[in-house]
Scaffold this motif. Sequence first.
Motif, mmCIF file in Angstrom:
data_model
loop_
_atom_site.group_PDB
_atom_site.id
_atom_site.type_symbol
_atom_site.label_atom_id
_atom_site.label_comp_id
_atom_site.label_asym_id
_atom_site.label_seq_id
_atom_site.Cartn_x
_atom_site.Cartn_y
_atom_site.Cartn_z
ATOM 1 N N ARG A 1 78.195 -97.396 6.518
ATOM 2 C CA ARG A 1 77.274 -96.992 5.708
ATOM 3 C C ARG A 1 75.897 -97.356 6.204
ATOM 4 O O ARG A 1 74.816 -96.708 5.720
ATOM 5 N N TRP A 2 75.821 -98.742 6.663
ATOM 6 C CA TRP A 2 74.275 -98.801 6.774
ATOM 7 C C TRP A 2 74.320 -97.853 7.904
ATOM 8 O O TRP A 2 72.357 -97.896 8.274
ATOM 9 N N GLY A 3 74.830 -97.966 8.799
ATOM 10 C CA GLY A 3 74.288 -96.860 10.123
ATOM 11 C C GLY A 3 73.568 -96.019 9.678
ATOM 12 O O GLY A 3 72.195 -95.484 9.933
ATOM 13 N N ALA A 4 74.123 -94.665 8.572
ATOM 14 C CA ALA A 4 73.506 -93.725 7.807
ATOM 15 C C ALA A 4 72.283 -93.877 6.909
ATOM 16 O O ALA A 4 71.774 -93.906 7.061
ATOM 17 N N ALA A 5 72.147 -95.554 6.717
ATOM 18 C CA ALA A 5 71.507 -96.404 5.984
ATOM 19 C C ALA A 5 70.099 -95.461 6.827
ATOM 20 O O ALA A 5 69.154 -95.662 5.823
ATOM 21 N N ILE A 6 69.709 -96.110 7.537
ATOM 22 C CA ILE A 6 68.528 -96.188 8.686
ATOM 23 C C ILE A 6 68.366 -94.944 9.082
ATOM 24 O O ILE A 6 66.910 -95.175 9.596
ATOM 25 N N ASN A 7 68.809 -93.452 9.092
ATOM 26 C CA ASN A 7 68.783 -92.665 9.314
ATOM 27 C C ASN A 7 67.820 -91.707 8.666
ATOM 28 O O ASN A 7 68.091 -91.348 7.827
ATOM 29 N N PRO A 8 66.513 -90.984 9.230
ATOM 30 C CA PRO A 8 65.943 -90.344 8.767
ATOM 31 C C PRO A 8 65.749 -89.132 8.077
ATOM 32 O O PRO A 8 65.512 -88.645 7.673
ATOM 33 N N SER A 9 67.171 -88.388 8.357
ATOM 34 C CA SER A 9 67.633 -87.447 8.519
ATOM 35 C C SER A 9 68.628 -87.578 6.714
ATOM 36 O O SER A 9 69.179 -86.286 6.405
ATOM 37 N N LEU A 10 68.467 -88.408 6.696
ATOM 38 C CA LEU A 10 69.897 -88.769 4.381
ATOM 39 C C LEU A 10 68.618 -88.256 3.945
ATOM 40 O O LEU A 10 67.685 -88.920 3.676
ATOM 41 N N SER A 11 69.328 -87.793 3.426
ATOM 42 C CA SER A 11 68.764 -87.296 1.300
ATOM 43 C C SER A 11 68.268 -88.684 1.003
ATOM 44 O O SER A 11 68.954 -89.422 0.277
ATOM 45 N N VAL A 12 67.090 -88.122 0.037
ATOM 46 C CA VAL A 12 66.452 -89.165 -0.396
ATOM 47 C C VAL A 12 67.994 -89.283 -1.925
ATOM 48 O O VAL A 12 68.135 -90.759 -2.471
ATOM 49 N N GLU A 13 68.245 -88.327 -2.218
ATOM 50 C CA GLU A 13 69.307 -88.298 -3.551
ATOM 51 C C GLU A 13 70.681 -89.491 -2.816
ATOM 52 O O GLU A 13 70.525 -90.709 -3.655
ATOM 53 N N THR A 14 70.501 -89.371 -1.733
ATOM 54 C CA THR A 14 71.834 -90.242 -0.881
ATOM 55 C C THR A 14 71.577 -91.491 -0.872
ATOM 56 O O THR A 14 71.991 -92.721 -0.920
ATOM 57 N N MET A 15 69.884 -91.886 -0.535
ATOM 58 C CA MET A 15 69.643 -93.432 -0.569
ATOM 59 C C MET A 15 69.180 -94.036 -1.921
ATOM 60 O O MET A 15 69.626 -94.928 -1.516
ATOM 61 N N ASN A 16 69.239 -92.855 -2.586
ATOM 62 C CA ASN A 16 69.122 -93.609 -4.144
ATOM 63 C C ASN A 16 70.676 -94.772 -4.405
ATOM 64 O O ASN A 16 70.721 -95.395 -5.208
ATOM 65 N N ARG A 17 71.450 -93.301 -4.113
ATOM 66 C CA ARG A 17 73.218 -93.676 -4.025
ATOM 67 C C ARG A 17 73.238 -95.014 -3.444
ATOM 68 O O ARG A 17 73.837 -95.650 -4.265
ATOM 69 N N LEU A 18 73.168 -95.297 -2.820
ATOM 70 C CA LEU A 18 73.504 -96.654 -1.795
ATOM 71 C C LEU A 18 72.586 -97.582 -2.377
ATOM 72 O O LEU A 18 73.204 -98.663 -1.982
ATOM 73 N N ARG A 19 71.206 -97.842 -2.668
ATOM 74 C CA ARG A 19 70.527 -98.188 -2.930
ATOM 75 C C ARG A 19 71.089 -99.614 -4.160
ATOM 76 O O ARG A 19 71.229 -98.649 -5.191
ATOM 77 N N THR A 20 70.567 -100.538 -4.254
ATOM 78 C CA THR A 20 70.588 -100.988 -5.248
ATOM 79 C C THR A 20 69.615 -102.156 -5.843
ATOM 80 O O THR A 20 69.129 -102.509 -5.317
ATOM 81 N N PRO A 21 68.845 -101.286 -7.088
ATOM 82 C CA PRO A 21 67.634 -101.670 -7.706
ATOM 83 C C PRO A 21 68.186 -102.906 -7.805
ATOM 84 O O PRO A 21 68.599 -103.071 -8.179
ATOM 85 N N GLY A 22 66.994 -103.835 -7.567
ATOM 86 C CA GLY A 22 65.935 -104.837 -7.879
ATOM 87 C C GLY A 22 66.962 -106.625 -7.768
ATOM 88 O O GLY A 22 67.214 -107.745 -7.660
ATOM 89 N N LYS A 23 68.027 -105.916 -6.733
ATOM 90 C CA LYS A 23 68.996 -106.904 -6.442
ATOM 91 C C LYS A 23 68.869 -106.958 -4.499
ATOM 92 O O LYS A 23 69.363 -105.996 -4.360
ATOM 93 N N TYR A 24 69.020 -108.046 -4.200
ATOM 94 C CA TYR A 24 68.553 -107.820 -2.498
ATOM 95 C C TYR A 24 70.275 -107.811 -2.099
ATOM 96 O O TYR A 24 71.860 -107.943 -2.388
ATOM 97 N N SER A 25 70.694 -106.592 -1.047
ATOM 98 C CA SER A 25 71.875 -106.479 -0.177
ATOM 99 C C SER A 25 71.421 -105.622 0.938
ATOM 100 O O SER A 25 70.344 -105.083 1.154
ATOM 101 N N THR A 26 72.500 -105.910 1.431
ATOM 102 C CA THR A 26 72.571 -105.999 3.112
ATOM 103 C C THR A 26 72.497 -104.186 3.365
ATOM 104 O O THR A 26 70.841 -104.044 4.524
#
Length: 217
Positions: free
Chosen positions: A89-114
């Motif tokens: 999932r980390w690898g997918a997170a840096i891929n520019p083709s990843l959809s914004v919707e999926t970026m938002n799903r992976l993100r943890t707002p307001g808190k640090y995560s890898t």
Amino acid sequence: MGLLGLLLAGCALNTPPLYESRAEAFLKRQGVAEASIERLKGRQPLEPDEVRLFGQYKDTATLFLLASNEGTPAEDVEKLASSEDVEVRWGAAINPSLSVETMNRLRTPGKYSTINGYLARNPALPLDVLRAMYKSGEATKVDIAMNPSCPPDLVDAILAEQPEDVRQYLSVNRGLGPAAWTRLEKDPSPSVVRMLQHNRAYVRWKRDVAPLEAGRS
């Protein structure tokens, strides 16, 4: 961090070299052609059969590189972003083709995560999200400095607010433009200026474009 470490960090997609060596060792044991392995390691476009081949393995390093490869079809990147393996999932997170919707799903707002750190390096991440990450500490300032789409206001903030090590990472960012490079040339830290000299995009601009611009002024 030494020169080698920073140069490796400034490579395409900022992928840790450990994944390359691990994937290479694994794929060689599977009898995969050397040319295919080199394309995967080099973030080069992959043939459809290579995408299928790499995708069938359960090897973390191989799938990380496949997920982060800009040549991997978007639908495959989306599938890899749902992997049970967090490193994939980390690898997918840096891929520019990843959809914004999926970026938002992976993100943890307001808190640090890898994974927030990997998202912060993604040049396709919406800039308002990147700015929010800078303010909230969801990702390190180094992660944000490595983003090729880092906007001028965050570049200014990093140069004004952040310590030498963060500015060093900014100096190897190949997505910056002349305005940022001109400021980095005057950075008070010799280490930052020295790292800038290893930024290929800066070197090309300084050699080929800057003299022409100076001649027209």
